[in-house]
Motif scaffolding. Structure first.
Motif, PDB file in Angstrom:
ATOM      1  N   SER A  40       0.824  -1.203   0.000  1.00 35.48           N
ATOM      2  CA  SER A  40       0.000   0.000   0.000  1.00 35.48           C
ATOM      3  C   SER A  40       0.860   1.257   0.000  1.00 35.48           C
ATOM      4  O   SER A  40       0.610   2.197  -0.747  1.00 35.48           O
ATOM      5  CB  SER A  40      -0.923  -0.008   1.230  1.00 35.48           C
ATOM      6  OG  SER A  40      -1.681   1.188   1.288  1.00 35.48           O
ATOM      7  N   ASP A  41       1.914   1.259   0.816  1.00 32.98           N
ATOM      8  CA  ASP A  41       2.781   2.436   0.917  1.00 32.98           C
ATOM      9  C   ASP A  41       3.547   2.702  -0.374  1.00 32.98           C
ATOM     10  O   ASP A  41       3.671   3.853  -0.814  1.00 32.98           O
ATOM     11  CB  ASP A  41       3.768   2.255   2.076  1.00 32.98           C
ATOM     12  CG  ASP A  41       3.069   2.168   3.423  1.00 32.98           C
ATOM     13  OD1 ASP A  41       1.922   2.634   3.518  1.00 32.98           O
ATOM     14  OD2 ASP A  41       3.683   1.617   4.370  1.00 32.98           O
ATOM     15  N   LYS A  42       4.100   1.650  -0.980  1.00 36.03           N
ATOM     16  CA  LYS A  42       4.928   1.810  -2.176  1.00 36.03           C
ATOM     17  C   LYS A  42       4.094   2.150  -3.412  1.00 36.03           C
ATOM     18  O   LYS A  42       4.527   2.936  -4.262  1.00 36.03           O
ATOM     19  CB  LYS A  42       5.719   0.531  -2.455  1.00 36.03           C
ATOM     20  CG  LYS A  42       6.735   0.175  -1.386  1.00 36.03           C
ATOM     21  CD  LYS A  42       7.961   1.071  -1.476  1.00 36.03           C
ATOM     22  CE  LYS A  42       9.025   0.604  -0.495  1.00 36.03           C
ATOM     23  NZ  LYS A  42      10.218   1.480  -0.544  1.00 36.03           N
ATOM     24  N   GLY A  44       0.868   3.312  -3.438  1.00 31.81           N
ATOM     25  CA  GLY A  44      -0.038   4.456  -3.270  1.00 31.81           C
ATOM     26  C   GLY A  44      -1.511   4.108  -3.214  1.00 31.81           C
ATOM     27  O   GLY A  44      -2.364   4.998  -3.169  1.00 31.81           O
ATOM     28  N   TYR A  45      -1.853   2.819  -3.227  1.00 35.86           N
ATOM     29  CA  TYR A  45      -3.239   2.385  -3.106  1.00 35.86           C
ATOM     30  C   TYR A  45      -3.524   1.978  -1.663  1.00 35.86           C
ATOM     31  O   TYR A  45      -2.602   1.595  -0.918  1.00 35.86           O
ATOM     32  CB  TYR A  45      -3.513   1.173  -4.007  1.00 35.86           C
ATOM     33  CG  TYR A  45      -3.364   1.432  -5.494  1.00 35.86           C
ATOM     34  CD1 TYR A  45      -4.412   1.999  -6.220  1.00 35.86           C
ATOM     35  CD2 TYR A  45      -2.197   1.089  -6.168  1.00 35.86           C
ATOM     36  CE1 TYR A  45      -4.288   2.212  -7.596  1.00 35.86           C
ATOM     37  CE2 TYR A  45      -2.065   1.309  -7.539  1.00 35.86           C
ATOM     38  CZ  TYR A  45      -3.105   1.873  -8.247  1.00 35.86           C
ATOM     39  OH  TYR A  45      -2.986   2.095  -9.591  1.00 35.86           O
ATOM     40  N   ASN A  90       2.856   2.817  -9.829  1.00 35.85           N
ATOM     41  CA  ASN A  90       2.087   3.219  -8.656  1.00 35.85           C
ATOM     42  C   ASN A  90       0.889   4.080  -9.058  1.00 35.85           C
ATOM     43  O   ASN A  90       0.706   4.426 -10.233  1.00 35.85           O
ATOM     44  CB  ASN A  90       2.962   3.927  -7.618  1.00 35.85           C
ATOM     45  CG  ASN A  90       3.552   5.229  -8.133  1.00 35.85           C
ATOM     46  OD1 ASN A  90       3.027   5.844  -9.059  1.00 35.85           O
ATOM     47  ND2 ASN A  90       4.655   5.642  -7.525  1.00 35.85           N
ATOM     48  N   LYS A  91       0.096   4.435  -8.091  1.00 32.15           N
ATOM     49  CA  LYS A  91      -1.176   5.113  -8.368  1.00 32.15           C
ATOM     50  C   LYS A  91      -0.975   6.466  -9.038  1.00 32.15           C
ATOM     51  O   LYS A  91      -1.804   6.904  -9.850  1.00 32.15           O
ATOM     52  CB  LYS A  91      -1.954   5.272  -7.068  1.00 32.15           C
ATOM     53  CG  LYS A  91      -3.398   5.722  -7.269  1.00 32.15           C
ATOM     54  CD  LYS A  91      -4.147   5.721  -5.944  1.00 32.15           C
ATOM     55  CE  LYS A  91      -5.623   6.118  -6.173  1.00 32.15           C
ATOM     56  NZ  LYS A  91      -6.394   6.087  -4.895  1.00 32.15           N
ATOM     57  N   SER A  92       0.133   7.130  -8.714  1.00 33.86           N
ATOM     58  CA  SER A  92       0.393   8.454  -9.280  1.00 33.86           C
ATOM     59  C   SER A  92       1.012   8.376 -10.685  1.00 33.86           C
ATOM     60  O   SER A  92       1.263   9.411 -11.302  1.00 33.86           O
ATOM     61  CB  SER A  92       1.318   9.246  -8.353  1.00 33.86           C
ATOM     62  OG  SER A  92       2.568   8.588  -8.218  1.00 33.86           O
TER      63      SER A  92
END
Length: 363
Positions: A40-42, A44-45, A90-92
Motif C-alpha cells: 500500500s505504501d509503495k 499508493g493504493y 504506482n497510483k500516481s
C-alpha cells in the motif's frame, strides 16, 4: 519475557511491517488476495483498492511487458521465480523498480492454489546503474579522445624533431662548410638528444596512458611498420622484415602499434651496431588471435637479467649512449596484461633475442 502471545502474532507483525512488498495472487482469477502494508505504501493504493483490482496485471508498468511475459512463462513452467527485475506502476503513474521472487503454493494433491511473491524495491540500485552506465560511456568517449590526442601530439612532435634531425644532418654533411671538430661534435649531440627527447616523452606518456579503451579497427601491418619506422627516425640501413600469412586484420591498432614500437625500438637502441640491426617480425594466425614474434640479431640478454628487463627505470647496457628511462618493455608488459596476454623471451648471447606473444583479432 515473551513479546508475542503466539508464533502467529510474531509472523503477522513481521508480515505487516516488513519493508518488502508481500503479495498473494489467486491462480485462476489473477486477483490479489493478500498483501501487506508495504504494498500500500509503495504503490499508493489502499489495501482495499489493491484487493479489489480486477487483475494483478494493473500494478505492472507497460515498459516491462515482455519481461513480465517471460516471468509468467517461467512461473508456469517451474512454479518458481527468483530475483527477476520488473517495473511496477504506482497510483500516481510513477515507476517503481523491483526484484520479484515468486513461489507457487499447492494443496495436498499438488495443485496450485495461489502464488506467494515478494517485491523488493531496487529503484535506488537502478538509478545507480544508470549513473554508472553514463559514467562508463563518458569515460569511453574521453579515452577515445585521449587516443586521438595522443596521435596528434605524436605526429606534431615527430614532424618537428624530424626537421631538427634532418637539418643537423644537412649542416654536418655540407661539403662547403668549414666547421671545427667541436661543431660536428655538438651537431651529433643535437641529433642524439633530439631522438632521445622524442623517445622518452612518448614512453613516459604512454606508460601512464596505456589504460585507454580502444575499439577494434582494420590494421595493416605494412602501414603500421612504416609508421613505426618514421617515429623511430630509422636509417635505411636498418632492416625490418615482415613474414605473415595475414597482412590485414581487425584488432586494437593503437595498442599493437605501441607494443611493436617499443619492442623494435628497444632492439635497435641496445644493438651493438644499430646501423646493421635486422628485425624479423613473424606473424602466425591462430583461432581468434595471432602469434607475434619480434626477433633481432643483437647482442642478446643474459639470463640473469631477463626477468628484470620488464621492470621500469632499469638500464642494463652501459655501452648504450641513449639510455632513456627503461620504460619501453614496462609499457609492453602492461598493455599485454590488459589484454590477458603474456610475453615470452628467448635470448642467447651474441645470437640475438626474440619476444613472442599472442594478440587478439576479430572478425
Amino acid at each position: 519475557m515473551n513479546y508475542y502471545t503466539s508464533k502467529g502474532d510474531f509472523y503477522k507483525n513481521f508480515y505487516d511491517n516488513a519493508p518488502d512488498m508481500f503479495i498473494c495472487v489467486d491462480r485462476i482469477s489473477q486477483k490479489i488476495i493478500e498483501c501487506n502494508q508495504a504494498c500500500s505504501d509503495k504503490l499508493g493504493y489502499t489495501k482495499e483498492e489493491l484487493l479489489n483490482m480486477e487483475s494483478v496485471a494493473r500494478i505492472y508498468h507497460q515498459d516491462c511487458y515482455e519481461d513480465r511475459l517471460r516471468m509468467v512463462e517461467l512461473y508456469d513452467r517451474t512454479g518458481v521465480v527468483n530475483d527477476m527485475e520488473l517495473i511496477l506502476l504506482n497510483k500516481s503513474g510513477d515507476k517503481c523498480y523491483v526484484s520479484l521472487s515468486l513461489k507457487a503454493v499447492k494443496d495436498e494433491d499438488n495443485r496450485v492454489l495461489y502464488s506467494r511473491g515478494i517485491f523488493r524495491d531496487i529503484t535506488r540500485l537502478i538509478e545507480k546503474r544508470k549513473k554508472i552506465r553514463a559514467l562508463n560511456k563518458e569515460l569511453s568517449i574521453k579515452n577515445q579522445d585521449l587516443a586521438t590526442l595522443f596521435h596528434i601530439l605524436s605526429h606534431d612532435i615527430q614532424s618537428s624533431l624530424r626537421i631538427i634531425k634532418h637539418s643537423s644532418e644537412w649542416i654536418a654533411g655540407d661539403e662547403g662548410s668549414n666547421f671545427s671538430s667541436n661543431v660536428f661534435k655538438y651537431l651529433s649531440m643535437l641529433k642524439n638528444a633530439t631522438k632521445q627527447i622524442y623517445d622518452t616523452t612518448q614512453k613516459v606518456l604512454k606508460l601512464f596512458m596505456s589504460d585507454f579503451v580502444e575499439d577494434p579497427s582494420i590494421t595493416n601491418l605494412t602501414h603500421l611498420l612504416a609508421e613505426i619506422k618514421s617515429r623511430l627516425l630509422l636509417n635505411d640501413d636498418v632492416k625490418i622484415i615482415l613474414n605473415t600469412d595475414k597482412d590485414s586484420f581487425k584488432t586494437y591498432k593503437h595498442l599493437l602499434t605501441e607494443v611493436l614500437y617499443n619492442l623494435i625500438g628497444n632492439a635497435i637502441k641496445h644493438h651493438n651496431q644499430p646501423e646493421y640491426a635486422k628485425i624479423l617480425l613473424n606473424i602466425t594466425s591462430l583461432e581468434n588471435s595471432i602469434l607475434i614474434e619480434v626477433q633481432d640479431n643483437g647482442p642478446g640478454i643474459p639470463k640473469t637479467l631477463q626477468r628484470k628487463i620488464f621492470e621500469p627505470f632499469q638500464s642494463f647496457n652501459k655501452n648504450v649512449k641513449e639510455q632513456g628511462f627503461g620504460l619501453g618493455l614496462t609499457i609492453v608488459k602492461k598493455i599485454l596484461k590488459k589484454l590477458n596476454s603474456s610475453i615470452e623471451i628467448k635470448s642467447m648471447i651474441k645470437c640475438g633475442t626474440s619476444f613472442s606473444f599472442t594478440w587478439p583479432v576479430f572478425e
